[in-house]
Design an enzyme around this catalytic site. Sequence first.
Site, PDB file in Angstrom:
ATOM      1  N   ARG A  46       5.859   0.840   1.902  1.00 32.65           N
ATOM      2  CA  ARG A  46       4.647   1.504   2.724  1.00 32.65           C
ATOM      3  C   ARG A  46       5.155   2.457   3.571  1.00 32.65           C
ATOM      4  NH1 ARG A  46       7.848   1.175   6.381  1.00 32.65           N
ATOM      5  NH2 ARG A  46       6.067   1.586   7.938  1.00 32.65           N
ATOM      6  N   ASP A 225       0.034   8.736   9.613  1.00 38.97           N
ATOM      7  CA  ASP A 225      -0.532   8.642   8.301  1.00 38.97           C
ATOM      8  C   ASP A 225      -1.531   9.588   7.915  1.00 38.97           C
ATOM      9  OD1 ASP A 225       0.055   5.741   9.427  1.00 38.97           O
ATOM     10  OD2 ASP A 225       0.113   5.771   7.244  1.00 38.97           O
ATOM     11  N   LYS A 236      -0.523   3.699  12.448  1.00 42.00           N
ATOM     12  CA  LYS A 236      -0.513   2.009  12.614  1.00 42.00           C
ATOM     13  C   LYS A 236      -1.462   1.660  13.640  1.00 42.00           C
ATOM     14  CE  LYS A 236       0.512  -0.341  10.205  1.00 42.00           C
ATOM     15  NZ  LYS A 236      -0.480  -0.692   9.232  1.00 42.00           N
TER      16      LYS A 236
HETATM   17  O1  MRU Z   1       0.929   0.036   6.955  1.00 44.38           O
HETATM   18  P1  MRU Z   1       2.039   0.826   6.819  1.00 44.38           P
HETATM   19  O2  MRU Z   1       3.405  -0.040   7.245  1.00 44.38           O
HETATM   20  O3  MRU Z   1       2.143   1.516   5.505  1.00 44.38           O
HETATM   21  O4  MRU Z   1       1.711   1.918   7.994  1.00 44.38           O
HETATM   22  C1  MRU Z   1       2.669   2.766   8.174  1.00 44.38           C
HETATM   23  C2  MRU Z   1       2.712   3.502   9.564  1.00 44.38           C
HETATM   24  O5  MRU Z   1       1.719   3.662  10.168  1.00 44.38           O
HETATM   25  C3  MRU Z   1       3.726   4.516   9.924  1.00 44.38           C
HETATM   26  O6  MRU Z   1       3.945   4.712  11.313  1.00 44.38           O
HETATM   27  C4  MRU Z   1       2.975   5.932   9.230  1.00 44.38           C
HETATM   28  O7  MRU Z   1       3.095   5.696   8.026  1.00 44.38           O
HETATM   29  C5  MRU Z   1       4.471   6.814   9.302  1.00 44.38           C
HETATM   30  S1  MRU Z   1       5.423   6.705   8.242  1.00 44.38           S
HETATM   31  C6  MRU Z   1       6.543   7.804   8.180  1.00 44.38           C
END
Ligand code: MRU
Length: 341
Positions: A46, A225, A236
């Site tokens: 992830r 993201d 997130k």
């Molecule tokens: O649901 P996830 O664990 O993939 O969410 C990840 C995040 O929100 C991170 O903070 C984001 O991808 C930045 S990663 C460098």
Amino acid sequence: MGFRHIELEDGRLRVLDQRYLPTRIRWYYVVDAESAHYAIRNMVVRGAPLIGVVGAFGLAFELSKGDPGPEAARAAAERLASARPTAVNLPRAVGRVLEAYLERGARGALEEARSIMEYEREAARMIGVHGARLLEDGDTVLTHCNAGALATVEYGTALAPLRVAAEEGKRIRAIATETRPVLQGARLTAFELVKDGFDTTLISDTMVGYVMSRGLVDKVIVGADRVLADGYVFNKIGTYQVAILARVHRIPFYVAMPTSTLDVRSRPEDVVIEERDPREVLYVRGRRIAPRGVRVLNPAFDGTPPEYVSAIITERGIAEPPYRESLARLLGGSDRARSAV
Ligand code: MRU
């Protein structure tokens, strides 16, 4: 962390299965589009940059198995890109591999996947170099979710400035929010920071206001993201409330991202917020914590408007408000930069 969590090995991609951290080290092998789709959808891997890299290799391996032709290649790319809808890195990376295949065949697809991985490796390090300038000796940095090495190829995005600052001899402390419901902060951020020797404090998501009001936080750095041209940040779930609390307490709120996370075309209302399985909220580590019959809302991301963002740290430098101009300046206006990285 003392080991590589993503490695090309005998024509397949070996990745650390993040579902088992921090208690078990188990490896998962990406060998084709289906295994990549499973890994991304089920959060074996992830984090925006990492799912881009894994998606890129999944498609490249698939296209190397035979010569499926343009239609089948497009269908495979589309399915992979839809494994998780919010982070822009995934459709962008998969799109690049598809384009390379259509122009240069299977070898081109594999070369493209490799170049995406190398780009992300270097970008994270440069985010660290630029971001470390914002950190002073003795700072305590609060971060949310996991935007560390485990969300990228190496170094991380939000955690890269901490790592480079520490390499420069600055003493940096970290506060990690646990990040319900999937607990990326408790399981992953705490894991990698402690492994790297950072003085790290874990708090529940409900304690952010408390630690800020007590003067325990100097700066906030989070990942992203998807960031829009005007600096609107999708990250997130919970990031938005951290940003508001930071503003109220006059604490700088920084977002760190490679430019592969920038989406200059969408408006906030175009961005699909992934809604995940209610069981993530109803259960904690396999144990049910709420009564049957209760309704559950489980959006995985939220949006933070640009007015709460003090600066955006990228591999090309630091963008300050107004972001429409500063981000465009960092991209240098090149089409390649806009569409590919
Ligand atoms: O649901 P996830 O664990 O993939 O969410 C990840 C995040 O929100 C991170 O903070 C984001 O991808 C930045 S990663 C460098």
